[in-house]
Scaffold this motif. Structure first.
Motif, short mmCIF file in Angstrom:
data_model
loop_
_atom_site.label_atom_id
_atom_site.label_comp_id
_atom_site.label_asym_id
_atom_site.label_seq_id
_atom_site.Cartn_x
_atom_site.Cartn_y
_atom_site.Cartn_z
N GLY A 1 0.85 -1.20 0.00
CA GLY A 1 0.00 0.00 0.00
C GLY A 1 0.88 1.24 0.00
N THR A 2 0.24 2.40 -0.16
CA THR A 2 1.01 3.63 -0.28
C THR A 2 1.88 3.90 0.94
OG1 THR A 2 -0.48 4.64 -1.84
CG2 THR A 2 0.78 6.14 -0.48
N ALA A 3 1.34 3.68 2.14
CA ALA A 3 2.12 3.99 3.35
C ALA A 3 3.36 3.10 3.42
CB ALA A 3 1.25 3.79 4.60
N CYS A 4 3.19 1.82 3.10
CA CYS A 4 4.34 0.92 3.14
C CYS A 4 5.33 1.23 2.02
CB CYS A 4 3.89 -0.53 3.11
SG CYS A 4 3.20 -1.04 4.71
N CYS B 1 -3.00 -2.49 1.20
CA CYS B 1 -2.78 -2.06 2.58
C CYS B 1 -3.43 -3.03 3.58
CB CYS B 1 -3.37 -0.66 2.75
SG CYS B 1 -3.42 -0.08 4.44
N HIS B 2 -2.68 -3.42 4.60
CA HIS B 2 -3.20 -4.30 5.66
C HIS B 2 -3.88 -3.47 6.76
CE1 HIS B 2 -0.61 -8.12 4.93
NE2 HIS B 2 -0.68 -7.41 3.83
N GLY B 3 -3.67 -2.18 6.76
CA GLY B 3 -4.31 -1.31 7.75
C GLY B 3 -3.40 -0.81 8.85
N PHE B 4 -2.42 -1.64 9.27
CA PHE B 4 -1.59 -1.25 10.42
C PHE B 4 -0.38 -0.46 9.89
CE2 PHE B 4 0.14 -3.18 14.68
CZ PHE B 4 -0.01 -1.94 15.27
N CYS B 5 -0.67 0.62 9.21
CA CYS B 5 0.36 1.37 8.47
C CYS B 5 1.46 1.91 9.38
CB CYS B 5 -0.28 2.51 7.69
SG CYS B 5 -1.71 2.01 6.74
N LEU C 1 4.63 -4.27 6.38
CA LEU C 1 4.18 -5.50 7.02
C LEU C 1 4.47 -6.68 6.09
CD1 LEU C 1 2.21 -3.42 8.58
CD2 LEU C 1 0.80 -5.44 8.86
S1 FES Z 1 0.10 0.60 3.51
FE1 FES Z 1 0.99 -1.16 4.45
S2 FES Z 1 -0.22 -1.41 6.22
FE2 FES Z 1 -1.14 0.32 5.25
#
Ligand code: FES
Ligand SMILES: Cc1cc2nc3c(=O)[nH]c(=O)nc-3n(C[C@H](O)[C@H](O)[C@H](O)COP(=O)(O)O)c2cc1C
Length: 642
Positions: free
Chosen positions: A33-36, A68-72, A77
């Protein structure tokens, strides 16, 4: 890819995909996901591919990049199936150890596991407190599918709901199911989706349009982005089912240009869905035709409003219009157009698969199902969470969010995006649903949740959101254009220590006019952050106006940094760190802040060693007389020094 011509073809394909997948074969999933991505997840994924090759494990281990898994907060992760071993904050250099220890020796890399408050390590992702209290019905598949591989979605039962709708239900039955589920829109006002669908279906005029609202311009909110990035087929499936129920053959996804990964994954998903025959002419051989165009928005918050969004799709400036006739009746090019949020569409396949009774068994009387929130701000576990409607704010912020960092006190939470209200501590036990949030002066909006602690100034917070909204008002109607500007002027002067008696009342009066007279919901909801902070934190406004004091110590004009001479040990640290050279003193000389030069950045307070604690932040107090320049420090006397 074979084109599927019936529900049987789809089922056969699913069985084929599953036959080639061994559920016991290790699969390393890397959140992409974007955060990761910001934490170099791509390098982690590449390191896994190389390491697996180096160890000759290509046939024994799968690697999958997921959404994204949510626990950014703890990304990147890495979750290894089938055991669901969850490693947090994984760096590329951790990969060889994970490969040798976990993939080969079948042991755990302890240091990468989650450690709970009691010091215990948690292995399974689902057992981590952040996940344990959630119900990830809509968002949960994000961590299981590679958004660029439609087969992953199909393997999990994807497009089953579409096949069911097309072959086992009439459009009226689909509509009825969604109405009975009482699915309320997840993007703003919580309007019942089924009723809106019915309005568009019954409205005169052809063609009819269905649209996904992925504009998502609220600061701090990113769940729609993550859904589109991570599981675009769930949104497309819901949209196609909606199109069938409404009688539409053309859909749009309005997605902001600043979401490049969402646009990329969406386009790949559209291509693959067309190839299999989930989109295009004669979908799955049912005789129903439907296709989707992607419209990239230019990043204006107001263009998320339904009439503005539709005007933008027409190729004109994305400004709202008066909605005497709703867009459901007269939308794009004057034709009936049904707009729903990303999450609303992604919920539809669940309702068709599992039925309205199942869906209404979750949630509260007025708000059914789950809601996905962006939990951000002063909370330990930031990220995306999905909970049943009716969970209390306390459970969400403390059980899932892990409470407030650094032992600070919870002060308030803003829900509903920039024009939501700020809810104080006394409502922590409020069940979260559309109606309850509105009752306390806030709203659900599209699921933003910004947690604030004692170091947040509530006047400054209202000012911040008004400043954002002032920049985003399209300026078409006077109450919004001028009203927000005037409110912002008042808030600016209060924060600058120039607030006047009567300002609070004036803010209240202008709020009423802006709320009642603005053209669209941007202006109509603008007063929420102001009115809610006046209602629940009036003493802070009064302190700013009457005492020229900012109780949280945030408003720069009302604070002063001061070095206590008894505590200063002339360690030179603050003197060196001050970016504007406002601190004078020497190796043995007490440090003094030149108040005329000080920009109040707070660097001196941050770097002063806690054992000295010589720098303090004052607000609303007279500054003690400064010591004479060149006064020698007396070590080990008074204060907290040794
Ligand atoms: S982007 Fe990786 S946990 Fe949200
Ligand atoms: C200023 C403004 C911005 C909005 N931005 C969004 C947005 O980014 N995403 C969204 O789904 N709805 C947004 N809305 C709400 C939409 O107008 C509309 O109500 C919603 O997309 C309908 O979908 P729903 O019924 O599924 O919630 C916004 C509304 C306003 C007034």
């Amino acid at each position: 890819m074979p084109r599927l011509n019936s529900a049987t073809d789809l089922e056969r394909l699913r069985q084929e995909i599953l036959a080639h997948r061994d559920p016991n074969k290790p699969c390393v999933t890397i959140c992409s996901g974007t955060a990761c991505h910001a934490y170099a997840c791509e390098e982690v994924a590449e390191a896994f591919v190389k390491e697996i090759e180096r160890n000759g494990l290509q046939k024994e281990v799968d690697v999958r990049r997921t959404g994204c898994h949510g626990f950014c907060e703890r990304g990147p992760l890495v979750v290894i199936f089938p055991e669901e071993i969850c490693y947090l904050r994984v760096k590329p250099e951790d990969v060889p150890e994970i490969a040798s220890t976990t993939l080969i020796e079948k042991k755990l890399v302890d240091r990468l596991l989650y450690v709970d408050d009691s010091g215990q390590r948690i292995v399974r992702e689902g057992d981590i407190p952040f996940y344990k209290h959630q119900s990830r019905l809509v968002f949960g598949n994000n961590r299981l599918v590679d958004p660029k591989r439609i087969d992953d979605y199909i393997a999990l039962g994807g497009y089953n709901a579409l096949a069911k709708a097309l072959f086992e239900m009439t459009p009226e039955q689909v509509l009825d199911e969604v109405k009975r589920a009482n699915l309320r829109g997840r993007g703003g006002g919580g309007f019942p989706a089924g009723i809106k669908w019915e309005t568009t279906r019954n409205a005169p005029g052809e063609p009819k349009y269905v649209i996904v609202n992925a504009d998502e311009g609220d600061p701090g909110v990113y769940q729609d982005r993550s859904m589109l990035e991570g599981n675009p087929h769930s949104v497309l499936e819901g949209l196609t089912i909606g199109a069938y129920a409404i009688g539409s053959h053309q859909g749009f996804v309005y997605v902001r240009q600043e979401y490049p990964l969402a646009v990329e994954n969406l386009n790949v998903a559209l291509e693959q869905a067309r190839e299999y025959g989930f989109l295009g002419a004669n979908i799955l051989g049912s005789g129903f035709d439907f296709d989707v165009k992607v419209h990239r928005g230019a990043g204006a918050f107001v263009s998320g409003e339904s009439s503005a969004l539709m005007t933008a799709i027409e190729g004109r400036v994305g400004e709202p219009r008066p909605k005497y006739i709703r867009t459901a009746v007269s939308g794009i090019w004057g034709k009936p157009s049904n707009l729903n949020n990303v999450k609303t569409w992604a919920t539809v396949p669940l309702i068709i698969n599992r039925g309205a009774e199942w869906f209404t068994s979750i949630g509260t009387e007025g708000s059914k199902g789950t809601m996905i929130f962006s939990l951000v701000g002063k909370v330990n576990n930031t990220g995306l969470v999905e909970v049943p409607m009716g969970m209390t704010l306390r459970e969400l912020i403390f059980d899932i969010g892990g409470g407030i960092p650094h032992g600070k006190r919870f002060k308030g939470v803003q829900t509903g995006g920039p024009s939501g209200g700020i809810i104080p501590e006394k409502f922590l036990d409020l069940p979260i649903d559309f109606n309850e949030l509105t009752k306390v002066g806030s709203m659900m909006g599209s699921g933003g949740m910004i947690v604030m602690d004692e170091t947040n100034c509530m006047v400054d917070t209202a000012r911040y959101f008004l400043n954002f909204l002032a920049g985003e008002s399209c300026g078409k109607c006077l109450p919004c254009r001028e009203g927000i500007y005037q409110m912002l002027k008042i808030l600016n002067r209060i924060c600058a220590g120039k607030g006047r008696r009567g300002d609070i009342e004036l803010l209240g009066e202008i709020s009423e006019v802006v709320r009642d007279a603005s053209l669209c919901a941007l202006g109509q909801t603008v007063p929420n952050p102001v009115l809610s902070t006046i209602k629940y934190f009036r003493d802070e406004y009064e302190a700013h106006i009457e005492e020229k004091r900012c109780p949280a110590g945030v408003c720069k004009a009302l604070i002063t940094y001061y070095i206590e001479q008894e505590k200063c040990q002339a360690c030179m640290i603050c003197l060196r760190e001050c970016p504007v050279g406002a601190i004078t003193g020497g190796k043995n000389l007490i440090h003094i802040i030149d108040q005329d030069k000080c920009t109040k950045c707070g660097a001196c307070l941050e770097v002063c060693p806690p054992r000295f604690g010589a720098v303090t932040k004052l607000s609303g107090m007279k500054l003690p007389e400064p010591v004479r320049q060149g006064t020698e420090v007396i070590r080990n006397r008074g204060g907290r020094n040794e």
